[in-house]
Design a protein around this motif. Sequence first.
Motif, PDB file in Angstrom:
ATOM      1  N   PRO A  62       0.839  -1.200   0.000  1.00 57.83           N
ATOM      2  CA  PRO A  62       0.000   0.000   0.000  1.00 57.83           C
ATOM      3  C   PRO A  62       0.878   1.256   0.000  1.00 57.83           C
ATOM      4  O   PRO A  62       1.998   1.253   0.522  1.00 57.83           O
ATOM      5  CB  PRO A  62      -0.789  -0.120   1.308  1.00 57.83           C
ATOM      6  N   TYR A  63       0.349   2.331  -0.559  1.00 56.85           N
ATOM      7  CA  TYR A  63       1.151   3.533  -0.747  1.00 56.85           C
ATOM      8  C   TYR A  63       1.641   4.133   0.560  1.00 56.85           C
ATOM      9  O   TYR A  63       2.759   4.667   0.626  1.00 56.85           O
ATOM     10  CB  TYR A  63       0.365   4.580  -1.539  1.00 56.85           C
ATOM     11  N   TRP A  64       0.828   4.047   1.626  1.00 59.53           N
ATOM     12  CA  TRP A  64       1.229   4.682   2.879  1.00 59.53           C
ATOM     13  C   TRP A  64       2.540   4.103   3.409  1.00 59.53           C
ATOM     14  O   TRP A  64       3.293   4.781   4.110  1.00 59.53           O
ATOM     15  CB  TRP A  64       0.123   4.585   3.929  1.00 59.53           C
ATOM     16  N   GLN A  65       2.841   2.850   3.060  1.00 63.33           N
ATOM     17  CA  GLN A  65       4.098   2.265   3.500  1.00 63.33           C
ATOM     18  C   GLN A  65       5.286   2.794   2.684  1.00 63.33           C
ATOM     19  O   GLN A  65       6.425   2.783   3.139  1.00 63.33           O
ATOM     20  CB  GLN A  65       4.035   0.735   3.390  1.00 63.33           C
ATOM     21  N   LEU A  66       5.015   3.242   1.473  1.00 65.39           N
ATOM     22  CA  LEU A  66       6.065   3.802   0.635  1.00 65.39           C
ATOM     23  C   LEU A  66       6.341   5.271   0.947  1.00 65.39           C
ATOM     24  O   LEU A  66       7.375   5.815   0.547  1.00 65.39           O
ATOM     25  CB  LEU A  66       5.675   3.684  -0.847  1.00 65.39           C
ATOM     26  N   PHE A  67       5.423   5.891   1.669  1.00 59.92           N
ATOM     27  CA  PHE A  67       5.513   7.336   1.892  1.00 59.92           C
ATOM     28  C   PHE A  67       6.799   7.721   2.621  1.00 59.92           C
ATOM     29  O   PHE A  67       7.456   8.701   2.259  1.00 59.92           O
ATOM     30  CB  PHE A  67       4.297   7.817   2.691  1.00 59.92           C
ATOM     31  N   ILE A  68       7.168   6.957   3.654  1.00 59.92           N
ATOM     32  CA  ILE A  68       8.350   7.317   4.446  1.00 59.92           C
ATOM     33  C   ILE A  68       9.624   7.283   3.610  1.00 59.92           C
ATOM     34  O   ILE A  68      10.390   8.274   3.597  1.00 59.92           O
ATOM     35  CB  ILE A  68       8.473   6.416   5.695  1.00 59.92           C
ATOM     36  N   PRO A  69       9.928   6.199   2.874  1.00 61.80           N
ATOM     37  CA  PRO A  69      11.133   6.276   2.026  1.00 61.80           C
ATOM     38  C   PRO A  69      11.023   7.318   0.918  1.00 61.80           C
ATOM     39  O   PRO A  69      12.028   7.931   0.541  1.00 61.80           O
ATOM     40  CB  PRO A  69      11.240   4.857   1.439  1.00 61.80           C
ATOM     41  N   PHE A  70       9.795   7.558   0.433  1.00 57.90           N
ATOM     42  CA  PHE A  70       9.623   8.547  -0.630  1.00 57.90           C
ATOM     43  C   PHE A  70       9.932   9.965  -0.154  1.00 57.90           C
ATOM     44  O   PHE A  70      10.283  10.818  -0.967  1.00 57.90           O
ATOM     45  CB  PHE A  70       8.192   8.496  -1.186  1.00 57.90           C
ATOM     46  N   ILE A  71       9.819  10.230   1.127  1.00 55.42           N
ATOM     47  CA  ILE A  71      10.118  11.579   1.622  1.00 55.42           C
ATOM     48  C   ILE A  71      11.512  11.665   2.255  1.00 55.42           C
ATOM     49  O   ILE A  71      12.163  12.703   2.202  1.00 55.42           O
ATOM     50  CB  ILE A  71       9.047  12.069   2.625  1.00 55.42           C
ATOM     51  N   THR A  72      12.006  10.569   2.843  1.00 50.33           N
ATOM     52  CA  THR A  72      13.325  10.623   3.485  1.00 50.33           C
ATOM     53  C   THR A  72      14.474  10.599   2.469  1.00 50.33           C
ATOM     54  O   THR A  72      15.517  11.216   2.702  1.00 50.33           O
ATOM     55  CB  THR A  72      13.503   9.464   4.488  1.00 50.33           C
ATOM     56  N   ILE A  73      14.289   9.903   1.344  1.00 55.30           N
ATOM     57  CA  ILE A  73      15.349   9.882   0.330  1.00 55.30           C
ATOM     58  C   ILE A  73      15.649  11.285  -0.193  1.00 55.30           C
ATOM     59  O   ILE A  73      16.809  11.726  -0.174  1.00 55.30           O
ATOM     60  CB  ILE A  73      14.990   8.922  -0.824  1.00 55.30           C
ATOM     61  N   PRO A  74      14.649  12.049  -0.665  1.00 55.64           N
ATOM     62  CA  PRO A  74      14.961  13.409  -1.133  1.00 55.64           C
ATOM     63  C   PRO A  74      15.367  14.357  -0.013  1.00 55.64           C
ATOM     64  O   PRO A  74      16.151  15.282  -0.245  1.00 55.64           O
ATOM     65  CB  PRO A  74      13.646  13.860  -1.792  1.00 55.64           C
ATOM     66  N   MET A  75      14.872  14.131   1.193  1.00 50.69           N
ATOM     67  CA  MET A  75      15.304  14.987   2.304  1.00 50.69           C
ATOM     68  C   MET A  75      16.792  14.813   2.557  1.00 50.69           C
ATOM     69  O   MET A  75      17.516  15.784   2.796  1.00 50.69           O
ATOM     70  CB  MET A  75      14.495  14.679   3.558  1.00 50.69           C
ATOM     71  N   GLY A  76      17.244  13.570   2.499  1.00 55.45           N
ATOM     72  CA  GLY A  76      18.663  13.317   2.697  1.00 55.45           C
ATOM     73  C   GLY A  76      19.508  13.946   1.606  1.00 55.45           C
ATOM     74  O   GLY A  76      20.510  14.616   1.873  1.00 55.45           O
ATOM     75  N   MET A  77      19.089  13.761   0.347  1.00 58.47           N
ATOM     76  CA  MET A  77      19.850  14.323  -0.772  1.00 58.47           C
ATOM     77  C   MET A  77      19.787  15.850  -0.769  1.00 58.47           C
ATOM     78  O   MET A  77      20.770  16.520  -1.083  1.00 58.47           O
ATOM     79  CB  MET A  77      19.300  13.771  -2.088  1.00 58.47           C
TER      80      MET A  77
END
Length: 459
Positions: A362-377
């Motif tokens: 489900p998308y809600w489980q993908l949300f955390i990596p989807f926001i932390t990856i660009p935050m880190g970069m």
Amino acid sequence: MKNQATHAGNKTTLPFIFIVGTTSLAFVVSQLDVSIVNIALPQISRSFSADVSELQWIVDAYTIAFAVLMLSAGGMSDLLGSKRLFQFGLLLFGIASTGCGLAWGPFSLIGFRVLQGIGAAAMIPSSLSILNQSFAHNKDERSRAVALWTAAGGVSIAAGPILGGLLMHISNWRMIFFVNIPLCLAGMLLSIKLKESEKHPNKGFDIPGQLTWMLALTALIAAIIELHHLGYKNPFIYGGLIFSALMFALFLTIEKKAISPILPLDLFKSSNFNVLILMGIVLNGTYYGTVFVLSLYLQDVLHYSSLTAGMAFLPLTAGFIISNLISGKLMAKYGTRIPILAGLTIGTIGFAGLLIAHAGTPYWQLFIPFITIPMGMGLAVPAMTTSILATVTKTRSGTASAVLNTTRQAAGAMGVAVFGAMANGGTKAIVNAITVSSIISAAGIFCVILLIRRYLKTT
């Protein structure tokens, strides 16, 4: 004054935001065409009956041309002047984007993508050189300018899938290229007011180095992309890899002896420079490759529409915006080392979070990596770029920025080639590619963290 930039030898002044905004337009269109194409791949595939390897070429034709020519563009920026090369790049990019939008098949699209890459290679080193020369008198202003310039590119690469999804919902995939035309036109008109940049006409042009670098990188990526179709026993594959290795060796030999090398090897005498270049390679390779696979995953595995898949990338845009703003403030207070380490740590966590992706996630489980990856970069990349510029003199800023962006683009092309090859084989292959890419990405960034802690000094 913090809101103005004064050009040496010229009494006219231009607002800080005008210079940053004008140069950032180049970074916006060049990065937009990396990610906006990814979301359109399934639709392009249906339009031209293109397979995964042809889709990889549509993506990598741009990044290869970008990468192989940017070293020369850096030298040309120093030789001819940054403003002139900047304007040429914008013009060519706009013309090539028009051709992409009118493409009649996969090979014509690939050809126009090559022209886009040439235009981008001219724009990026010259735009960064303009910034470095405009704000060389003020370290804080230069850091802010580079942070905003990087933020513009980061936001555009993250916003690409969203914009692409909206444009394809309204029209079709051709609109993702036509949207570049007004941006290029605006950049050309605004750049007229920029001061003519410094030139260094005594520098030569390293044609043998450029040719061997181009052949080496192109042969390597071509072999990786075609590996799935032809197999490792095919002469094209192992011959391409051997040829690439020979060209790389010849390239380094030429650069050691060249009077005006496109890759001055003395830059690599600095441990800080080397670690920062490696950081750029790892970040771009993992990010570009992962986004390519995720675009296929969202549409071919989770069966999202192009609009829904584009909106699914919204956290990437938000993450880049937030973290780039924070990065500039952290650099002003702590230097570059803290935001780099913080960004790399967050990015490692983000890529590791993609391990949960499977055929029914489900998308809600993908949300955390989807926001932390660009935050880190978004935290790390502006600080990395600022640190690279701080390692060289002002007269070599064009060359140094070209080396950084060349290695990053080459790594991005490699990421698409490698991760795309793993995803070539249907739903199961795409899911497995995400798992493997997550492990590779997290491990690679963690290794860079260890090197940064050991070598990089506060700048």
